[in-house]
Scaffold this motif. Structure first.
Motif, mmCIF file in Angstrom:
data_model
loop_
_atom_site.group_PDB
_atom_site.id
_atom_site.type_symbol
_atom_site.label_atom_id
_atom_site.label_comp_id
_atom_site.label_asym_id
_atom_site.label_seq_id
_atom_site.Cartn_x
_atom_site.Cartn_y
_atom_site.Cartn_z
ATOM 1 N N MET A 160 32.000 -53.837 70.160
ATOM 2 C CA MET A 160 31.029 -54.628 69.381
ATOM 3 C C MET A 160 31.580 -56.032 69.152
ATOM 4 O O MET A 160 32.625 -56.204 68.545
ATOM 5 C CB MET A 160 30.776 -53.931 68.039
ATOM 6 C CG MET A 160 29.854 -54.724 67.100
ATOM 7 S SD MET A 160 28.192 -54.874 67.770
ATOM 8 C CE MET A 160 27.379 -55.752 66.464
ATOM 9 N N GLU A 161 30.879 -57.018 69.670
ATOM 10 C CA GLU A 161 31.330 -58.401 69.572
ATOM 11 C C GLU A 161 30.826 -59.006 68.262
ATOM 12 O O GLU A 161 30.027 -59.929 68.240
ATOM 13 C CB GLU A 161 30.806 -59.206 70.773
ATOM 14 C CG GLU A 161 31.135 -58.604 72.129
ATOM 15 C CD GLU A 161 32.603 -58.709 72.474
ATOM 16 O OE1 GLU A 161 33.324 -59.466 71.803
ATOM 17 O OE2 GLU A 161 33.034 -58.044 73.411
ATOM 18 N N SER A 162 31.307 -58.480 67.130
ATOM 19 C CA SER A 162 30.743 -58.809 65.825
ATOM 20 C C SER A 162 30.837 -60.283 65.465
ATOM 21 O O SER A 162 29.817 -60.930 65.241
ATOM 22 C CB SER A 162 31.401 -57.950 64.749
ATOM 23 O OG SER A 162 32.808 -58.116 64.797
ATOM 24 N N GLY B 119 25.822 -56.364 76.737
ATOM 25 C CA GLY B 119 26.833 -55.728 75.903
ATOM 26 C C GLY B 119 28.222 -56.327 76.017
ATOM 27 O O GLY B 119 29.140 -55.930 75.304
ATOM 28 N N VAL C 269 24.229 -65.715 74.089
ATOM 29 C CA VAL C 269 24.014 -64.650 73.110
ATOM 30 C C VAL C 269 23.099 -63.559 73.670
ATOM 31 O O VAL C 269 23.351 -62.361 73.483
ATOM 32 C CB VAL C 269 23.428 -65.223 71.802
ATOM 33 C CG1 VAL C 269 22.929 -64.112 70.890
ATOM 34 C CG2 VAL C 269 24.479 -66.056 71.074
ATOM 35 N N LEU C 270 22.036 -63.958 74.362
ATOM 36 C CA LEU C 270 21.128 -62.972 74.949
ATOM 37 C C LEU C 270 21.854 -62.085 75.958
ATOM 38 O O LEU C 270 21.634 -60.875 76.002
ATOM 39 C CB LEU C 270 19.939 -63.674 75.618
ATOM 40 C CG LEU C 270 18.900 -64.274 74.667
ATOM 41 C CD1 LEU C 270 17.853 -65.055 75.447
ATOM 42 C CD2 LEU C 270 18.251 -63.188 73.825
ATOM 43 N N PHE D 21 25.277 -67.353 66.561
ATOM 44 C CA PHE D 21 24.017 -67.489 65.825
ATOM 45 C C PHE D 21 24.080 -68.690 64.882
ATOM 46 O O PHE D 21 23.104 -69.430 64.734
ATOM 47 C CB PHE D 21 23.690 -66.213 65.045
ATOM 48 C CG PHE D 21 22.981 -65.162 65.846
ATOM 49 C CD1 PHE D 21 21.802 -65.459 66.522
ATOM 50 C CD2 PHE D 21 23.487 -63.872 65.950
ATOM 51 C CE1 PHE D 21 21.136 -64.501 67.272
ATOM 52 C CE2 PHE D 21 22.833 -62.906 66.705
ATOM 53 C CZ PHE D 21 21.660 -63.222 67.365
ATOM 54 N N TRP E 72 30.433 -60.275 76.917
ATOM 55 C CA TRP E 72 30.222 -61.714 77.120
ATOM 56 C C TRP E 72 30.332 -62.019 78.602
ATOM 57 O O TRP E 72 31.141 -61.431 79.318
ATOM 58 C CB TRP E 72 31.199 -62.543 76.282
ATOM 59 C CG TRP E 72 32.643 -62.289 76.519
ATOM 60 C CD1 TRP E 72 33.401 -61.285 75.990
ATOM 61 C CD2 TRP E 72 33.526 -63.040 77.361
ATOM 62 N NE1 TRP E 72 34.693 -61.370 76.430
ATOM 63 C CE2 TRP E 72 34.801 -62.440 77.279
ATOM 64 C CE3 TRP E 72 33.365 -64.153 78.170
ATOM 65 C CZ2 TRP E 72 35.902 -62.918 77.973
ATOM 66 C CZ3 TRP E 72 34.458 -64.644 78.864
ATOM 67 C CH2 TRP E 72 35.708 -64.026 78.761
ATOM 68 N N LEU F 159 28.979 -62.907 67.687
ATOM 69 C CA LEU F 159 27.547 -63.046 67.434
ATOM 70 C C LEU F 159 27.290 -63.919 66.212
ATOM 71 O O LEU F 159 26.411 -64.776 66.221
ATOM 72 C CB LEU F 159 26.900 -61.672 67.247
ATOM 73 C CG LEU F 159 26.707 -60.837 68.520
ATOM 74 C CD1 LEU F 159 26.163 -59.467 68.167
ATOM 75 C CD2 LEU F 159 25.784 -61.555 69.494
ATOM 76 N N LEU G 108 25.030 -61.420 75.914
ATOM 77 C CA LEU G 108 25.925 -60.568 75.141
ATOM 78 C C LEU G 108 25.179 -59.398 74.502
ATOM 79 O O LEU G 108 25.646 -58.252 74.528
ATOM 80 C CB LEU G 108 26.613 -61.414 74.059
ATOM 81 C CG LEU G 108 27.666 -60.737 73.188
ATOM 82 C CD1 LEU G 108 28.829 -60.243 74.037
ATOM 83 C CD2 LEU G 108 28.155 -61.702 72.118
ATOM 84 N N VAL G 109 23.989 -59.671 73.961
ATOM 85 C CA VAL G 109 23.210 -58.626 73.285
ATOM 86 C C VAL G 109 22.630 -57.630 74.287
ATOM 87 O O VAL G 109 22.675 -56.411 74.073
ATOM 88 C CB VAL G 109 22.079 -59.265 72.445
ATOM 89 C CG1 VAL G 109 21.115 -58.203 71.938
ATOM 90 C CG2 VAL G 109 22.672 -60.053 71.274
ATOM 91 N N ILE G 110 22.093 -58.126 75.395
ATOM 92 C CA ILE G 110 21.422 -57.252 76.364
ATOM 93 C C ILE G 110 22.412 -56.469 77.226
ATOM 94 O O ILE G 110 22.285 -55.252 77.396
ATOM 95 C CB ILE G 110 20.467 -58.072 77.262
ATOM 96 C CG1 ILE G 110 19.334 -58.660 76.407
ATOM 97 C CG2 ILE G 110 19.906 -57.210 78.389
ATOM 98 C CD1 ILE G 110 18.477 -59.679 77.137
#
Length: 201
Positions: free
Chosen positions: A1-3, A60, A53-54, A10, A62, A6, A56-58
């Motif tokens: 989890m890249e807490s 999972g 970021v997208l 953001f 970087w 993010l 990373l989120v999609i």
């Protein structure tokens, strides 16, 4: 989890998009090219970070190679360079060791990815921004704070990539994020400084 990554990204997106909107509004009200260019720089940098970021989120993780983001970030730096070029009328050209050193470090470190072309374009852009900013200060510019913050932005961007070579854990707060947050805030600081310059013109 890249807490924390993010959170950091953001924060950068929100700050730069707000700054882009504000700069755009002021540019229309005051018919200012400086503010319009600054607005475009903010927007480009934010869009590069949004892609990052997208991904990373999609996906999972970087992105290891992220040319979409790099090209957008490079466009932002080209806009910053354009803003500095607008202020070069009557400026005397002098040798600048900081400009040469900045360009060399950025290129040798392969800032903005493994591509020699992108690295060369960024290193030339960063060196040119440093050269013009230092020259403005040496020539007694009335708006030295803006040049000073532009120098800080370039140095922080290059430093960020140098630090990333030694950063392997992006889940917790560390020096990498301190530099990135400082870079974001330094870029945002260009807006009030530019607005003050436009009001005085």
């Amino acid at each position: 989890m890249e807490s924390f990554e993010l959170i950091d990204n953001f924060f950068q997106i929100v700050v730069l998009l707000c700054a882009a909107a504000a700069a755009g509004i002021f540019a229309l009200r005051r018919r200012s090219r400086d503010l319009l260019i600054l607005s475009l720089a903010y927007a480009c940098f934010a869009m590069g970070t949004i892609y990052y970021v997208l991904y990373l989120v999609i996906i999972g993780i970087w992105p290891q190679v992220f040319y979409v983001a790099e090209i957008s970030w490079l466009a932002a730096w080209l806009f910053y360079l354009s803003a500095q070029i607008l202020r070069t009328e009557g400026m005397k050209c002098r040798f600048s060791l900081p400009a040469g050193a900045t360009a060399a470090v950025a290129f040798l470190d392969h800032d903005f990815g493994p591509s020699y072309l992108i690295s060369a374009l960024f290193s030339l852009t960063a060196g040119a921004i440093m050269y013009l900013s230092v020259s403005h200060i040496q020539n007694g510019s009335l708006y030295r704070k803006r040049d000073f913050f532009m120098i800080i932005c370039v140095m922080l961007q290059v430093l960020l990539y140098l630090i990333s070579n030694y950063t392997h854990d992006y889940t917790r707060f560390q020096l990498y994020y301190a530099v990135d947050l400082a870079l974001t805030l330094s870029m945002a600081a260009l807006l009030p400084l530019t607005l003050r310059e436009v009001k005085r013109a």
